[in-house]
Design a protein around this motif. Sequence first.
Motif, PDB file in Angstrom:
ATOM      1  N   GLY A 122       0.827  -1.207   0.000  1.00  0.00           N
ATOM      2  CA  GLY A 122       0.000   0.000   0.000  1.00  0.00           C
ATOM      3  C   GLY A 122       0.857   1.252   0.000  1.00  0.00           C
ATOM      4  O   GLY A 122       0.576   2.205  -0.726  1.00  0.00           O
ATOM      5  N   ARG A 123       1.929   1.260   0.804  1.00  0.00           N
ATOM      6  CA  ARG A 123       2.842   2.408   0.814  1.00  0.00           C
ATOM      7  C   ARG A 123       3.481   2.601  -0.553  1.00  0.00           C
ATOM      8  O   ARG A 123       3.600   3.727  -1.038  1.00  0.00           O
ATOM      9  CB  ARG A 123       3.932   2.215   1.866  1.00  0.00           C
ATOM     10  CG  ARG A 123       3.513   2.608   3.230  1.00  0.00           C
ATOM     11  CD  ARG A 123       4.714   2.711   4.190  1.00  0.00           C
ATOM     12  NE  ARG A 123       4.234   2.630   5.542  1.00  0.00           N
ATOM     13  CZ  ARG A 123       4.256   1.534   6.294  1.00  0.00           C
ATOM     14  NH1 ARG A 123       4.785   0.427   5.833  1.00  0.00           N
ATOM     15  NH2 ARG A 123       3.768   1.560   7.508  1.00  0.00           N
ATOM     16  N   ALA A 124       3.893   1.501  -1.171  1.00  0.00           N
ATOM     17  CA  ALA A 124       4.509   1.586  -2.498  1.00  0.00           C
ATOM     18  C   ALA A 124       3.518   2.137  -3.519  1.00  0.00           C
ATOM     19  O   ALA A 124       3.886   2.934  -4.392  1.00  0.00           O
ATOM     20  CB  ALA A 124       5.024   0.214  -2.931  1.00  0.00           C
ATOM     21  N   GLU A 125       2.269   1.747  -3.399  1.00  0.00           N
ATOM     22  CA  GLU A 125       1.239   2.237  -4.321  1.00  0.00           C
ATOM     23  C   GLU A 125       1.012   3.734  -4.131  1.00  0.00           C
ATOM     24  O   GLU A 125       0.858   4.482  -5.106  1.00  0.00           O
ATOM     25  CB  GLU A 125      -0.052   1.466  -4.092  1.00  0.00           C
ATOM     26  CG  GLU A 125      -1.090   1.701  -5.153  1.00  0.00           C
ATOM     27  CD  GLU A 125      -2.267   0.753  -5.015  1.00  0.00           C
ATOM     28  OE1 GLU A 125      -3.390   1.218  -5.271  1.00  0.00           O
ATOM     29  OE2 GLU A 125      -2.085  -0.418  -4.654  1.00  0.00           O
ATOM     30  N   VAL A 126       0.998   4.182  -2.882  1.00  0.00           N
ATOM     31  CA  VAL A 126       0.833   5.608  -2.604  1.00  0.00           C
ATOM     32  C   VAL A 126       2.011   6.384  -3.193  1.00  0.00           C
ATOM     33  O   VAL A 126       1.820   7.432  -3.833  1.00  0.00           O
ATOM     34  CB  VAL A 126       0.709   5.866  -1.086  1.00  0.00           C
ATOM     35  CG1 VAL A 126       0.760   7.362  -0.782  1.00  0.00           C
ATOM     36  CG2 VAL A 126      -0.576   5.254  -0.541  1.00  0.00           C
ATOM     37  N   GLU A 127       3.217   5.876  -3.010  1.00  0.00           N
ATOM     38  CA  GLU A 127       4.401   6.562  -3.559  1.00  0.00           C
ATOM     39  C   GLU A 127       4.347   6.603  -5.090  1.00  0.00           C
ATOM     40  O   GLU A 127       4.692   7.613  -5.703  1.00  0.00           O
ATOM     41  CB  GLU A 127       5.687   5.888  -3.083  1.00  0.00           C
ATOM     42  CG  GLU A 127       6.940   6.532  -3.612  1.00  0.00           C
ATOM     43  CD  GLU A 127       7.080   8.022  -3.311  1.00  0.00           C
ATOM     44  OE1 GLU A 127       7.735   8.726  -4.101  1.00  0.00           O
ATOM     45  OE2 GLU A 127       6.538   8.512  -2.289  1.00  0.00           O
ATOM     46  N   LYS A 128       3.894   5.522  -5.715  1.00  0.00           N
ATOM     47  CA  LYS A 128       3.753   5.501  -7.172  1.00  0.00           C
ATOM     48  C   LYS A 128       2.797   6.595  -7.619  1.00  0.00           C
ATOM     49  O   LYS A 128       3.057   7.324  -8.585  1.00  0.00           O
ATOM     50  CB  LYS A 128       3.265   4.130  -7.638  1.00  0.00           C
ATOM     51  CG  LYS A 128       2.999   4.050  -9.138  1.00  0.00           C
ATOM     52  CD  LYS A 128       2.252   2.817  -9.507  1.00  0.00           C
ATOM     53  CE  LYS A 128       0.843   2.958  -9.016  1.00  0.00           C
ATOM     54  NZ  LYS A 128      -0.126   2.004  -9.458  1.00  0.00           N
ATOM     55  N   CYS A 129       1.680   6.723  -6.915  1.00  0.00           N
ATOM     56  CA  CYS A 129       0.702   7.763  -7.269  1.00  0.00           C
ATOM     57  C   CYS A 129       1.298   9.158  -7.078  1.00  0.00           C
ATOM     58  O   CYS A 129       1.067  10.047  -7.904  1.00  0.00           O
ATOM     59  CB  CYS A 129      -0.552   7.599  -6.427  1.00  0.00           C
ATOM     60  SG  CYS A 129      -1.494   6.110  -6.827  1.00  0.00           S
ATOM     61  N   ALA A 130       2.062   9.353  -6.012  1.00  0.00           N
ATOM     62  CA  ALA A 130       2.717  10.649  -5.779  1.00  0.00           C
ATOM     63  C   ALA A 130       3.706  10.943  -6.889  1.00  0.00           C
ATOM     64  O   ALA A 130       3.780  12.082  -7.368  1.00  0.00           O
ATOM     65  CB  ALA A 130       3.393  10.654  -4.414  1.00  0.00           C
ATOM     66  N   LEU A 131       4.460   9.941  -7.309  1.00  0.00           N
ATOM     67  CA  LEU A 131       5.420  10.158  -8.409  1.00  0.00           C
ATOM     68  C   LEU A 131       4.715  10.537  -9.706  1.00  0.00           C
ATOM     69  O   LEU A 131       5.197  11.393 -10.454  1.00  0.00           O
ATOM     70  CB  LEU A 131       6.273   8.910  -8.635  1.00  0.00           C
ATOM     71  CG  LEU A 131       7.381   8.660  -7.641  1.00  0.00           C
ATOM     72  CD1 LEU A 131       7.996   7.265  -7.834  1.00  0.00           C
ATOM     73  CD2 LEU A 131       8.453   9.715  -7.770  1.00  0.00           C
ATOM     74  N   VAL A 132       3.578   9.929  -9.971  1.00  0.00           N
ATOM     75  CA  VAL A 132       2.825  10.252 -11.177  1.00  0.00           C
ATOM     76  C   VAL A 132       2.364  11.713 -11.136  1.00  0.00           C
ATOM     77  O   VAL A 132       2.404  12.420 -12.141  1.00  0.00           O
ATOM     78  CB  VAL A 132       1.642   9.284 -11.356  1.00  0.00           C
ATOM     79  CG1 VAL A 132       0.689   9.772 -12.442  1.00  0.00           C
ATOM     80  CG2 VAL A 132       2.143   7.894 -11.688  1.00  0.00           C
ATOM     81  N   CYS A 133       1.956  12.152  -9.942  1.00  0.00           N
ATOM     82  CA  CYS A 133       1.548  13.562  -9.802  1.00  0.00           C
ATOM     83  C   CYS A 133       2.725  14.476 -10.104  1.00  0.00           C
ATOM     84  O   CYS A 133       2.596  15.497 -10.705  1.00  0.00           O
ATOM     85  CB  CYS A 133       1.031  13.838  -8.389  1.00  0.00           C
ATOM     86  SG  CYS A 133      -0.584  13.123  -8.066  1.00  0.00           S
TER      87      CYS A 133
END
Length: 92
Positions: free
Chosen positions: A81-92
Amino acid sequence: MEIFESVNPANGKPAFTTPGLDEAEIERRLGRAEQAARRWPAAPLAERSTLLRAAAGLLRERADDLARLAALEMGKPVAQGRAEVEKCALVC
């Protein structure tokens, strides 16, 4: 007003409940989203960049809570879940 229940897939038990929205509130929010979507392409790049960086910052600030929520709602490990949140932040 309807109450929605999230079920933890790991144990089949309720994780939490949340109230739904009435029809007027749904329409109001959809209208605001439509207005924002129409303005987005014409917004200056600097403005869009600022908003996306702010969104990334919020995701990172709330990463632990969002990761725990993903674990409750989807049964995934908190680390994923943390990795998914970081992926979304990177996309932003």
